[in-house]
Structure formats: structure tokens, C-alpha cells
Design a protein around this motif. Structure first.
Motif, PDB file in Angstrom:
ATOM      1  N   ASP A  93      67.672 -64.694  12.572  1.00 28.49           N
ATOM      2  CA  ASP A  93      67.166 -63.803  13.626  1.00 28.49           C
ATOM      3  C   ASP A  93      68.152 -63.639  14.781  1.00 28.49           C
ATOM      4  O   ASP A  93      67.798 -63.769  15.958  1.00 28.49           O
ATOM      5  N   MET A  94      69.370 -63.290  14.432  1.00 26.69           N
ATOM      6  CA  MET A  94      70.355 -62.946  15.462  1.00 26.69           C
ATOM      7  C   MET A  94      70.122 -61.534  15.989  1.00 26.69           C
ATOM      8  O   MET A  94      70.651 -61.159  17.026  1.00 26.69           O
ATOM      9  N   VAL A  95      69.320 -60.753  15.275  1.00 26.78           N
ATOM     10  CA  VAL A  95      69.114 -59.334  15.588  1.00 26.78           C
ATOM     11  C   VAL A  95      67.620 -59.049  15.749  1.00 26.78           C
ATOM     12  O   VAL A  95      66.779 -59.916  15.531  1.00 26.78           O
ATOM     13  N   VAL A  96      67.313 -57.816  16.136  1.00 25.71           N
ATOM     14  CA  VAL A  96      65.928 -57.328  16.172  1.00 25.71           C
ATOM     15  C   VAL A  96      65.858 -56.139  15.224  1.00 25.71           C
ATOM     16  O   VAL A  96      66.627 -55.183  15.355  1.00 25.71           O
ATOM     17  N   ARG A  97      64.943 -56.190  14.291  1.00 21.57           N
ATOM     18  CA  ARG A  97      64.966 -55.252  13.168  1.00 21.57           C
ATOM     19  C   ARG A  97      64.847 -53.790  13.558  1.00 21.57           C
ATOM     20  O   ARG A  97      65.365 -52.926  12.869  1.00 21.57           O
ATOM     21  N   MET A  98      64.169 -53.464  14.673  1.00 21.57           N
ATOM     22  CA  MET A  98      64.021 -52.066  15.085  1.00 21.57           C
ATOM     23  C   MET A  98      64.946 -51.694  16.250  1.00 21.57           C
ATOM     24  O   MET A  98      64.785 -50.654  16.879  1.00 21.57           O
ATOM     25  N   GLU A  99      65.944 -52.539  16.525  1.00 21.46           N
ATOM     26  CA  GLU A  99      66.898 -52.267  17.604  1.00 21.46           C
ATOM     27  C   GLU A  99      68.317 -52.404  17.060  1.00 21.46           C
ATOM     28  O   GLU A  99      68.911 -53.489  17.113  1.00 21.46           O
ATOM     29  N   PRO A 100      68.894 -51.327  16.521  1.00 21.93           N
ATOM     30  CA  PRO A 100      70.206 -51.433  15.873  1.00 21.93           C
ATOM     31  C   PRO A 100      71.326 -51.864  16.812  1.00 21.93           C
ATOM     32  O   PRO A 100      72.337 -52.406  16.362  1.00 21.93           O
ATOM     33  N   ALA A 101      71.143 -51.666  18.124  1.00 22.48           N
ATOM     34  CA  ALA A 101      72.176 -52.103  19.074  1.00 22.48           C
ATOM     35  C   ALA A 101      72.375 -53.609  19.031  1.00 22.48           C
ATOM     36  O   ALA A 101      73.466 -54.116  19.346  1.00 22.48           O
ATOM     37  N   THR A 102      71.339 -54.348  18.611  1.00 22.10           N
ATOM     38  CA  THR A 102      71.467 -55.807  18.544  1.00 22.10           C
ATOM     39  C   THR A 102      72.455 -56.233  17.455  1.00 22.10           C
ATOM     40  O   THR A 102      73.004 -57.339  17.516  1.00 22.10           O
ATOM     41  N   LEU A 103      72.698 -55.374  16.483  1.00 20.91           N
ATOM     42  CA  LEU A 103      73.702 -55.674  15.455  1.00 20.91           C
ATOM     43  C   LEU A 103      75.083 -55.780  16.090  1.00 20.91           C
ATOM     44  O   LEU A 103      75.878 -56.653  15.739  1.00 20.91           O
ATOM     45  N   GLY A 104      75.352 -54.890  17.035  1.00 18.65           N
ATOM     46  CA  GLY A 104      76.644 -54.907  17.727  1.00 18.65           C
ATOM     47  C   GLY A 104      76.805 -56.154  18.578  1.00 18.65           C
ATOM     48  O   GLY A 104      77.868 -56.789  18.587  1.00 18.65           O
TER      49      GLY A 104
ATOM     50  N   ALA B 143      77.388 -76.620  16.280  1.00 19.60           N
ATOM     51  CA  ALA B 143      76.630 -75.799  17.225  1.00 19.60           C
ATOM     52  C   ALA B 143      75.659 -74.973  16.397  1.00 19.60           C
ATOM     53  O   ALA B 143      76.037 -74.396  15.371  1.00 19.60           O
ATOM     54  N   VAL B 144      74.400 -74.929  16.829  1.00 17.14           N
ATOM     55  CA  VAL B 144      73.349 -74.234  16.078  1.00 17.14           C
ATOM     56  C   VAL B 144      72.808 -73.090  16.924  1.00 17.14           C
ATOM     57  O   VAL B 144      72.327 -73.295  18.046  1.00 17.14           O
ATOM     58  N   LEU B 145      72.879 -71.870  16.381  1.00 14.43           N
ATOM     59  CA  LEU B 145      72.338 -70.693  17.050  1.00 14.43           C
ATOM     60  C   LEU B 145      71.147 -70.180  16.254  1.00 14.43           C
ATOM     61  O   LEU B 145      71.226 -70.046  15.032  1.00 14.43           O
ATOM     62  N   ALA B 146      70.051 -69.918  16.953  1.00 10.51           N
ATOM     63  CA  ALA B 146      68.864 -69.357  16.304  1.00 10.51           C
ATOM     64  C   ALA B 146      68.205 -68.357  17.233  1.00 10.51           C
ATOM     65  O   ALA B 146      68.215 -68.527  18.460  1.00 10.51           O
ATOM     66  N   ASP B 147      67.648 -67.306  16.664  1.00  8.88           N
ATOM     67  CA  ASP B 147      66.811 -66.349  17.396  1.00  8.88           C
ATOM     68  C   ASP B 147      67.502 -65.778  18.643  1.00  8.88           C
ATOM     69  O   ASP B 147      66.906 -65.691  19.706  1.00  8.88           O
ATOM     70  N   LEU B 148      68.743 -65.371  18.469  1.00 11.96           N
ATOM     71  CA  LEU B 148      69.435 -64.694  19.581  1.00 11.96           C
ATOM     72  C   LEU B 148      68.740 -63.378  19.918  1.00 11.96           C
ATOM     73  O   LEU B 148      68.625 -63.000  21.075  1.00 11.96           O
ATOM     74  N   HIS B 149      68.298 -62.662  18.893  1.00 10.00           N
ATOM     75  CA  HIS B 149      67.592 -61.384  19.059  1.00 10.00           C
ATOM     76  C   HIS B 149      68.339 -60.423  19.990  1.00 10.00           C
ATOM     77  O   HIS B 149      67.738 -59.708  20.787  1.00 10.00           O
ATOM     78  N   GLY B 150      69.672 -60.421  19.862  1.00 15.22           N
ATOM     79  CA  GLY B 150      70.468 -59.465  20.617  1.00 15.22           C
ATOM     80  C   GLY B 150      70.678 -59.809  22.074  1.00 15.22           C
ATOM     81  O   GLY B 150      71.241 -59.006  22.822  1.00 15.22           O
ATOM     82  N   ASN B 151      70.254 -60.992  22.506  1.00 12.04           N
ATOM     83  CA  ASN B 151      70.435 -61.390  23.905  1.00 12.04           C
ATOM     84  C   ASN B 151      71.904 -61.547  24.249  1.00 12.04           C
ATOM     85  O   ASN B 151      72.727 -61.876  23.393  1.00 12.04           O
ATOM     86  N   GLU B 152      72.207 -61.340  25.536  1.00 13.14           N
ATOM     87  CA  GLU B 152      73.559 -61.580  26.029  1.00 13.14           C
ATOM     88  C   GLU B 152      73.504 -62.500  27.230  1.00 13.14           C
ATOM     89  O   GLU B 152      72.705 -62.309  28.142  1.00 13.14           O
ATOM     90  N   PHE B 153      74.395 -63.480  27.226  1.00 15.02           N
ATOM     91  CA  PHE B 153      74.506 -64.420  28.335  1.00 15.02           C
ATOM     92  C   PHE B 153      75.897 -64.217  28.943  1.00 15.02           C
ATOM     93  O   PHE B 153      76.869 -64.789  28.480  1.00 15.02           O
ATOM     94  N   GLY B 154      75.957 -63.352  29.945  1.00 24.07           N
ATOM     95  CA  GLY B 154      77.242 -62.920  30.465  1.00 24.07           C
ATOM     96  C   GLY B 154      77.812 -61.823  29.593  1.00 24.07           C
ATOM     97  O   GLY B 154      77.318 -61.540  28.502  1.00 24.07           O
ATOM     98  N   LYS B 155      78.848 -61.181  30.070  1.00 25.49           N
ATOM     99  CA  LYS B 155      79.467 -60.075  29.329  1.00 25.49           C
ATOM    100  C   LYS B 155      79.947 -60.550  27.967  1.00 25.49           C
ATOM    101  O   LYS B 155      80.701 -61.518  27.868  1.00 25.49           O
ATOM    102  N   GLU B 156      79.453 -59.894  26.926  1.00 28.60           N
ATOM    103  CA  GLU B 156      79.787 -60.226  25.538  1.00 28.60           C
ATOM    104  C   GLU B 156      79.576 -61.720  25.253  1.00 28.60           C
ATOM    105  O   GLU B 156      80.336 -62.356  24.534  1.00 28.60           O
TER     106      GLU B 156
END
Length: 262
Positions: free
Chosen positions: A57-68, A23-36
């Protein structure tokens, strides 16, 4: 609620002894598909891959909430599968010394490593999957290679300086976020190249053709879909999220599955 499609590529390679899937994940950028990200997790579980490969790019550099958001998803995946994480430009920017959220990013990466996730920043990790020997290579390009609209050529010499030589006795998977340098990746010797970054070209015309790259290059060569050079294959994901320009036309977010066969 955010939606995505699944795309499966069947790749035949003479180095493969037994069927293996990713399974390949790219550019999530903090998106959520359903709860968690429950929807994403359910689709991955349904496919039952041998490993998870992250093309950056699982995160957005100026949005620290995307790390969570990314951290929770990856932590859950790591309980079930081997996970290999290649760097995108957002990760590279976020961990730079001068970045405002550097400490938060470093804590995120530390936690991922503690959970057994292989975070690969110009590093290699050998792994055996379904009776096949792989070398997972995680390329981290210097930020100058992401400059808009002009970035330097990536020479074969520079590629080897960053990543060393491709292993000769195993199957080389290269996690290379920026697809602009696809020709260099092929020539380096990767059997399977996994990229993202272009978000499907914003406006997608066909399987391989999108309007513009993230570096404002119109109709980029390796925009989206699968590309081949002999038995070598490059897959460029349209990504699971976007940022800055949150527009997608005929260009759904996608979760990619790879089925490698003899």
C-alpha cells in the motif's frame, strides 16, 4: 508538513550469524514528508539499513498521482539499498484487468523493476545480507481476503498454494500486508513477518492494541507492534499514511526499523 516517528525493534534469532538491519515502509498511500520525501530519506540514511522492505500500500488505488510519489521515493532508495516490495490491497486492485488506472500501475511496476527493485507478487527472492542467507517472500492475497467485514479463513493449504513451502535452510522473511492472518503466517514457518494495513487501529490504546481494523473488526488480534511465537516475530507497522478515514488518535505515523541479532 506531515510528521512521523521512528520505531526500532530488536529481534534475536538463532539463525542469524551477524547483525543485520532493515527499514520497513508500509501504507505510505502517496504521503510526502518534505519535498520528495526528503525527511523520510534522511531518517533511513541515518539508520543505514542493509535493505529496504516494503509491506504494501505505497499508493492509493483511485489516485494515480500517488504512483509518482511512491515511484520517486523507491527509485531514490534503490540507488542506495536493495529494495524488496510486497503487494498491498491497493496495488492488487490497481493492477486488476478492469481497473481504470491499470496501465498507469503497470508502467509504475515496470519502472520499479528496471531500477532493480524486487517486486514480489507471490514470489521469493534469495539474498545474502551481512553474511546471512535470507529468503524474502512477498505474499499477494486475493482480494476476497480483504472483504469488509467478513473475509475467508486463510488455511495453511491456501498459504502454500500461494507461496509454496517456507525454505528450510535459510531465514524466511514474509512480506504479508494483511495482519489478520498472523497465525497462518507463523504456522507457515516465517522467521520474520512484516505487515501493515490496519493503520495502527485508528485509535491506538497501547503498543499492541488499536480500536479497529481496516476490515471493521474491533480490537483486532495483530493490530500493531511486535508479536512472538518462539523465535519467530511478526511486526505490524502503524503505517506512514492513511486514506478514506484520515484520522489518527494517539497513533502517530511510523517508519519501522528492524535490528536482527544472533
Amino acid at each position: 508538513m506531515e510528521k512521523f516517528q521512528t520505531v526500532t525493534y530488536e529481534i534475536h534469532n538463532p539463525k542469524i550469524k551477524n547483525r543485520v538491519s532493515f527499514a520497513v515502509l508500509a501504507d505510505l498511500h502517496g504521503n510526502e514528508f518534505g519535498k520528495e520525501n526528503q525527511q523520510l530519506l534522511e531518517e533511513i540514511e541515518k539508520y543505514a539499513p542493509d535493505a529496504i522492505l516494503i509491506a504494501g500500500d505505497m499508493v492509493v488505488r483511485m489516485e494515480p498521482a500517488t504512483l509518482g510519489t511512491a515511484g520517486k521515493l523507491l527509485g531514490t532508495l534503490a540507488q542506495r539499498y536493495p529494495v524488496f516490495y510486497g503487494m498491498g490491497n491497493h496495488e492488487t486492485r490497481m493492477k486488476a484487468k478492469e481497473h481504470i488506472y491499470r496501465n498507469e500501475y503497470l508502467e509504475y511496476e515496470k519502472t520499479l523493476r528496471q531500477q532493480g527493485i524486487q517486486v514480489l507478487a507471490n514470489e521469493k527472492k534469495p539474498v545474502s545480507l551481512a553474511g546471512n542467507s535470507f529468503m524474502i517472500n512477498g505474499l499477494e492475497l486475493p482480494l476476497e481476503y480483504y472483504h469488509k467485514p467478513f473475509s475467508p479463513k486463510l488455511s495453511g493449504e491456501k498459504m502454500e498454494e500461494l507461496m509454496g513451502k517456507a525454505a528450510s535452510d535459510t531465514i524466511n522473511i514474509l512480506l504479508a500486508h494483511n495482519p489478520k492472518y498472523g497465525k497462518t503466517y507463523f504456522n507457515w514457518g516465517a522467521d520474520l513477518i512484516l505487515s501493515g494495513h490496519y493503520h495502527g487501529g485508528v485509535l491506538r490504546f497501547s503498543r499492541h492494541v488499536g480500536a479497529i481494523s481496516s476490515q471493521f473488526i474491533p480490537f483486532p488480534r495483530y493490530c500493531c507492534g511486535d508479536f512472538y511465537q518462539g523465535h519467530q516475530c511478526m511486526v505490524v507497522s502503524a503505517g506512514l499514511g492513511e486514506h478514506t478515514v484520515p484520522i489518527r488518535i494517539h497513533n502517530p505515523r511510523e517508519l519501522v526499523f528492524i535490528d536482527m541479532k544472533p
